[in-house]
Scaffold this active site. Structure first.
Site, mmCIF file in Angstrom:
data_model
loop_
_atom_site.group_PDB
_atom_site.id
_atom_site.type_symbol
_atom_site.label_atom_id
_atom_site.label_comp_id
_atom_site.label_asym_id
_atom_site.label_seq_id
_atom_site.Cartn_x
_atom_site.Cartn_y
_atom_site.Cartn_z
ATOM 1 N N ASN A 184 2.256 7.643 4.305
ATOM 2 C CA ASN A 184 1.070 7.233 5.047
ATOM 3 C C ASN A 184 1.246 7.540 6.531
ATOM 4 O O ASN A 184 2.365 7.646 7.037
ATOM 5 C CB ASN A 184 0.847 5.725 4.854
ATOM 6 C CG ASN A 184 -0.489 5.260 5.431
ATOM 7 O OD1 ASN A 184 -1.443 6.019 5.489
ATOM 8 N ND2 ASN A 184 -0.546 4.007 5.860
ATOM 9 N N ASP B 29 4.114 -4.136 1.516
ATOM 10 C CA ASP B 29 3.836 -4.676 2.850
ATOM 11 C C ASP B 29 3.056 -3.635 3.641
ATOM 12 O O ASP B 29 3.597 -2.592 4.012
ATOM 13 C CB ASP B 29 5.128 -5.019 3.585
ATOM 14 C CG ASP B 29 5.883 -6.149 2.926
ATOM 15 O OD1 ASP B 29 5.230 -7.096 2.456
ATOM 16 O OD2 ASP B 29 7.120 -6.075 2.861
ATOM 17 N N LEU B 30 1.805 -3.904 3.900
ATOM 18 C CA LEU B 30 0.917 -2.947 4.539
ATOM 19 C C LEU B 30 1.495 -2.422 5.845
ATOM 20 O O LEU B 30 1.840 -3.196 6.741
ATOM 21 C CB LEU B 30 -0.448 -3.587 4.791
ATOM 22 C CG LEU B 30 -1.504 -2.715 5.464
ATOM 23 C CD1 LEU B 30 -1.851 -1.537 4.572
ATOM 24 C CD2 LEU B 30 -2.739 -3.536 5.808
ATOM 25 N N ASP B 31 1.592 -1.089 5.961
ATOM 26 C CA ASP B 31 2.031 -0.402 7.182
ATOM 27 C C ASP B 31 3.432 -0.812 7.626
ATOM 28 O O ASP B 31 3.773 -0.667 8.803
ATOM 29 C CB ASP B 31 1.034 -0.640 8.328
ATOM 30 C CG ASP B 31 -0.304 0.036 8.075
ATOM 31 O OD1 ASP B 31 -0.343 0.954 7.236
ATOM 32 O OD2 ASP B 31 -1.295 -0.357 8.703
ATOM 33 N N GLU B 32 4.251 -1.325 6.727
ATOM 34 C CA GLU B 32 5.593 -1.765 7.116
ATOM 35 C C GLU B 32 6.681 -1.107 6.281
ATOM 36 O O GLU B 32 7.807 -1.584 6.233
ATOM 37 C CB GLU B 32 5.699 -3.294 7.014
ATOM 38 C CG GLU B 32 4.807 -4.019 8.009
ATOM 39 C CD GLU B 32 4.985 -5.527 7.986
ATOM 40 O OE1 GLU B 32 5.972 -5.993 7.384
ATOM 41 O OE2 GLU B 32 4.133 -6.229 8.562
#
Length: 284
Positions: free
Chosen positions: A190, A226-229
């Site tokens: 991403n 974990d979103l964007d992590e």
């Protein structure tokens, strides 16, 4: 053309690993073109990437894999051997922002990225003309809260039917389910903006403009629950200042996003990225 291969490995660190690998390759007719290694002293884990060639031809990639198994077993290695020229089969996903997709398609067509693109997936029809321009099948899969399980099932079917190695979210503005992220761990990449302070939600560049930021940046990472992590592959920033209007900051952000995603994807497709827990080791 001289056959070339890439060996990647990780294992608990101990003396003799490099010597064992080099000896095996030399005795088997391999000539090392590039070798990089890293000892992670935090964890005691050793990482190595070796690009080698076989000037006399000979072994196939399957034969190299079979022959290396005894060395790998001795050192408890997690390892892989790839044909260095074999392209990664990559599925690109996009929503309505086409800057990253456009950049990747241009570089792919120019031969700068070692990948094949069997399909482009989007939850909107907007980017279909761009996909058609490059002759790539475009799959419009709408996503609503009610249809999300069916949409992800359709995505997984495309992944399986097309033997996809990697999924790239080239500004795909939908959150993937925890189940999908876990199932494809290490196989979804991403790109997103990354500011200090961080601006979440809609129009992050406009939020940054309102706060008078002096740097905008981007982060490429693997997707986790974990979103964007997820583990970070690459980051970069670009300077902005008070003279710029919000739209100019948006363009600056899009520029750095495309640049960072391209670098991260190139390294992945060249087998230069290793997952190391919540981190990555990148032999750039």
């Amino acid at each position: 053309m001289t056959p070339e291969f890439v060996l990647t490995l990780s294992c608990p660190d101990r003396p003799g690993i490099v010597a064992a690998v080099a000896t095996y390759l030399a005795q088997s007719g391999g000539n090392i073109v590039e070798s990089q290694q890293f000892d992670d002293r935090r964890t005691g884990q050793f990482f190595m990437r070796v690009h080698f060639e076989t000037p006399g031809g000979g072994r196939s990639v399957e034969e190299w894999r079979g022959g290396f198994d005894s060395v790998a077993s001795e050192f408890a290695m997690e390892w892989a051997i790839w044909d260095a020229r074999a392209p990664y089969r990559t599925l690109l996903m996009v929503s309505k922002f086409g800057h990253c997709l456009n950049d990747l398609l241009y570089r792919w067509q120019a031969g700068a990225l070692n990948m094949e693109i069997p399909a482009i997936v989007s939850n909107h029809p907007d980017m279909e003309p761009l996909a058609r321009q490059y002759g790539i099948p475009y799959h419009h899969i709408p996503v609503t809260p009610e249809s999300k399980p069916e949409a992800e099932a359709a995505l997984l079917k495309l992944v399986e039917d097309n033997d996809i190695h990697l999924v790239v979210l080239a500004r795909y503005m939908q959150v993937l389910s925890d189940e999908l992220a876990t199932r494809m761990s290490g196989r979804i990449m991403n790109i997103h903006h990354s500011f200090l302070p961080s601006f979440k939600g809609a129009k992050p560049y406009h939020q940054a403009f309102a706060r008078g930021v002096k740097l905008v940046g981007a982060t490429a990472h693997y997707v986790t629950a974990d979103l964007d992590e997820g583990p970070i592959i690459e980051q970069d920033v670009i300077r902005v200042d008070h003279r710029m209007v919000a739209e100019e900051i948006v363009r600056a952000g899009e520029e750095v996003e495309a640049r960072v995603l391209t670098r991260a994807l190139r390294w992945h497709c060249d087998n230069r990225v290793f997952l190391a827990g919540d981190r990555t080791v990148v032999f750039s």
